[in-house]
Design a protein around this motif. Sequence first.
Motif, PDB file in Angstrom:
ATOM      1  N   UNK A  77     -24.665   2.107  50.871  1.00 26.01           N
ATOM      2  CA  UNK A  77     -24.778   0.863  51.604  1.00 26.01           C
ATOM      3  C   UNK A  77     -25.501  -0.257  50.886  1.00 26.01           C
ATOM      4  N   UNK A  78     -25.622  -0.179  49.578  1.00 29.37           N
ATOM      5  CA  UNK A  78     -26.107  -1.310  48.807  1.00 29.37           C
ATOM      6  C   UNK A  78     -27.610  -1.411  48.687  1.00 29.37           C
ATOM      7  N   UNK A  79     -28.040  -2.474  47.991  1.00 29.15           N
ATOM      8  CA  UNK A  79     -29.459  -2.670  47.711  1.00 29.15           C
ATOM      9  C   UNK A  79     -30.200  -3.208  48.942  1.00 29.15           C
ATOM     10  N   UNK A  80     -31.478  -2.923  48.975  1.00 27.75           N
ATOM     11  CA  UNK A  80     -32.399  -3.630  49.873  1.00 27.75           C
ATOM     12  C   UNK A  80     -33.640  -3.944  49.049  1.00 27.75           C
ATOM     13  N   UNK A  81     -34.199  -5.112  49.282  1.00 26.71           N
ATOM     14  CA  UNK A  81     -35.314  -5.608  48.471  1.00 26.71           C
ATOM     15  C   UNK A  81     -36.493  -5.929  49.382  1.00 26.71           C
ATOM     16  N   UNK A  82     -37.649  -5.369  49.031  1.00 27.07           N
ATOM     17  CA  UNK A  82     -38.851  -5.620  49.824  1.00 27.07           C
ATOM     18  C   UNK A  82     -39.998  -6.102  48.958  1.00 27.07           C
ATOM     19  N   UNK A  83     -40.965  -6.746  49.570  1.00 26.44           N
ATOM     20  CA  UNK A  83     -42.163  -7.213  48.875  1.00 26.44           C
ATOM     21  C   UNK A  83     -43.256  -7.468  49.895  1.00 26.44           C
ATOM     22  N   UNK A  84     -44.466  -7.756  49.410  1.00 25.65           N
ATOM     23  CA  UNK A  84     -45.592  -8.118  50.280  1.00 25.65           C
ATOM     24  C   UNK A  84     -46.047  -9.517  49.905  1.00 25.65           C
ATOM     25  N   UNK A  85     -46.158 -10.400  50.892  1.00 30.61           N
ATOM     26  CA  UNK A  85     -46.601 -11.764  50.623  1.00 30.61           C
ATOM     27  C   UNK A  85     -48.057 -11.780  50.167  1.00 30.61           C
ATOM     28  N   UNK A  86     -48.376 -12.724  49.296  1.00 32.79           N
ATOM     29  CA  UNK A  86     -49.751 -12.832  48.784  1.00 32.79           C
ATOM     30  C   UNK A  86     -50.676 -13.500  49.794  1.00 32.79           C
ATOM     31  N   UNK A  87     -50.107 -14.361  50.651  1.00 32.93           N
ATOM     32  CA  UNK A  87     -50.926 -15.054  51.654  1.00 32.93           C
ATOM     33  C   UNK A  87     -50.350 -14.768  53.047  1.00 32.93           C
ATOM     34  N   UNK A  88     -50.104 -15.811  53.836  1.00 32.92           N
ATOM     35  CA  UNK A  88     -49.541 -15.629  55.179  1.00 32.92           C
ATOM     36  C   UNK A  88     -48.171 -16.294  55.282  1.00 32.92           C
ATOM     37  N   UNK A  89     -47.381 -16.155  54.222  1.00 32.19           N
ATOM     38  CA  UNK A  89     -46.074 -16.798  54.164  1.00 32.19           C
ATOM     39  C   UNK A  89     -45.130 -16.265  55.239  1.00 32.19           C
ATOM     40  N   UNK A  90     -44.161 -17.104  55.575  1.00 31.06           N
ATOM     41  CA  UNK A  90     -43.087 -16.728  56.494  1.00 31.06           C
ATOM     42  C   UNK A  90     -41.754 -17.143  55.865  1.00 31.06           C
ATOM     43  N   UNK A  91     -40.676 -16.604  56.394  1.00 32.17           N
ATOM     44  CA  UNK A  91     -39.337 -17.027  55.961  1.00 32.17           C
ATOM     45  C   UNK A  91     -38.742 -17.860  57.092  1.00 32.17           C
ATOM     46  N   UNK A  92     -38.558 -19.171  56.824  1.00 28.72           N
ATOM     47  CA  UNK A  92     -37.990 -20.040  57.842  1.00 28.72           C
ATOM     48  C   UNK A  92     -36.501 -19.754  58.055  1.00 28.72           C
ATOM     49  N   UNK A  93     -35.767 -19.616  56.950  1.00 28.94           N
ATOM     50  CA  UNK A  93     -34.319 -19.424  57.050  1.00 28.94           C
ATOM     51  C   UNK A  93     -33.819 -18.740  55.788  1.00 28.94           C
ATOM     52  N   UNK A  94     -32.625 -18.125  55.905  1.00 28.12           N
ATOM     53  CA  UNK A  94     -32.005 -17.455  54.753  1.00 28.12           C
ATOM     54  C   UNK A  94     -30.502 -17.731  54.755  1.00 28.12           C
ATOM     55  N   UNK A  95     -29.929 -17.725  53.558  1.00 31.93           N
ATOM     56  CA  UNK A  95     -28.480 -17.775  53.372  1.00 31.93           C
ATOM     57  C   UNK A  95     -28.094 -16.701  52.365  1.00 31.93           C
ATOM     58  N   UNK A  96     -27.037 -15.944  52.652  1.00 28.99           N
ATOM     59  CA  UNK A  96     -26.567 -14.918  51.732  1.00 28.99           C
ATOM     60  C   UNK A  96     -27.233 -13.571  51.917  1.00 28.99           C
ATOM     61  N   UNK A  97     -28.240 -13.482  52.740  1.00 30.58           N
ATOM     62  CA  UNK A  97     -28.946 -12.222  53.009  1.00 30.58           C
ATOM     63  C   UNK A  97     -29.694 -12.378  54.321  1.00 30.58           C
ATOM     64  N   UNK A  98     -30.299 -11.286  54.781  1.00 24.02           N
ATOM     65  CA  UNK A  98     -31.086 -11.356  56.009  1.00 24.02           C
ATOM     66  C   UNK A  98     -32.215 -10.337  55.958  1.00 24.02           C
ATOM     67  N   UNK A  99     -33.306 -10.668  56.637  1.00 18.41           N
ATOM     68  CA  UNK A  99     -34.414  -9.724  56.754  1.00 18.41           C
ATOM     69  C   UNK A  99     -34.077  -8.700  57.832  1.00 18.41           C
TER      70      UNK A  99
END
Length: 456
Positions: A77-99
Amino acid sequence: MEFYNGKQQQSCTFRELKFVALIALCLILICPADSFDPLDPTGNVTIRWDIMSWTSDGYLATVTLFNFQLYRNIMNPGWSLGWTWAKKEIIWAMMGAQAKEQGNCAKFKLKIPHSCKRNPEVVDLLPGAPYNMQYTNCCKGGVLTSWGQDPTGAVSAFQLGVGLSGTSNKTVKLPNNFKLMGPGPGYSCGPAKKVPATVMFTDDRRRKTQALMSWNVTCTYSQFLAYKNPSCCVSLSAFYNEQVTPCPTCSCGCQNNDTCVTKDSKILKEDGNDTRKNMDITPKPLLQCTHHLCHVRVHWHVKDNYQDYWRVKIAIINFDFRMNYTQWTLVAQHPNLNNVTQVYSFEYIPLLPYESINDTGMFYGLKYYNDLLMEAGPKGNVQSEVLMKKDKKTFTLNQGWAFPRRVYFNGDECMLPPPDSYPFLPNSAHIKHTTISLMAAYVIFTSLFHLVVTNL
């Protein structure tokens, strides 16, 4: 006293050596060095993060994944990519992928972010995603071909708007703890590193643009981390011997009630009647019971020996009732692969891990013909023949020379039988017997000829 001190010094030295050896062993087991592949020494998945513009509270970025591995693809089922933000970042919007998860966004009232998780995990969109959600090189379901097989299919990208991150090169902090799953474990990612800002062309390729800030993350694969046991094995045979050398017993594990099923098992019938197909989840393996218990067996048969050429037949058999292998790859290492003349029903490209040695090649299926290896059953195999020109200085059928040195399927190394079990040429006793018979016939013929001449 001197003798005692000498013994004591030797004892201390021995203890120190044991301690150093123990540390070295631990480093070998836990360090990323175990991901080194001698046939693809520079193979990796590189993640490039490019900040393209600043926003009121963050930035707009393009994230691109490059599968630089020569023969290891990322299957469904393909790749999934994860990480940890350094501060208190958020993702407002995405194109081409989804959380995968939105997280707790309760403090936002007017506009709800796409994801508020501190450690988001992102996946590619499926083919056919709505047009307004697509992005260049997206929407492949996370499937990436290997770089050696198809560089255009080895790239995936998405765009994300990041908030609460800072709005300059000095205030933006690099994310940590990158994790790549593709589609299972085995990848280890290094830290994000700032690199010179990426220069790229616009869509019409008439103008160059430059990112405001760029960083790279490099992920390498280790079969040792991915699987407890190998997933494939190799069996051997040759035209000059009726013996078939099977895969070693328990090559990929040993049988028990939980690991495999027979061909007439009720589970298979129930599995076949289950119409629910969730393509986003890797199905649990359902293996056919064999003495090797591998998902895949590769059979190498030395078929013919001509004056200037020799021919090998290669068959790949799937023993997993739930797994289809899309865009599979097979890599073989053999000294005569530098003289491949024709491959009949596979594609073939030579791999050059070292410039001075050309003994490794990659086989893969013809598009729309046999690039899909079906699940176990009547259609669960693909095969081809390879014609090679002899290097008369090295070619021989003795001592297993005609069999491969290494075999990889889908990037994982397969278990080979021990060399002393390879099919051998007819033994020397037969040769001696034939020689003695010819000598006896010669002596009898000479005696009869002498007798006839004497009587004349």
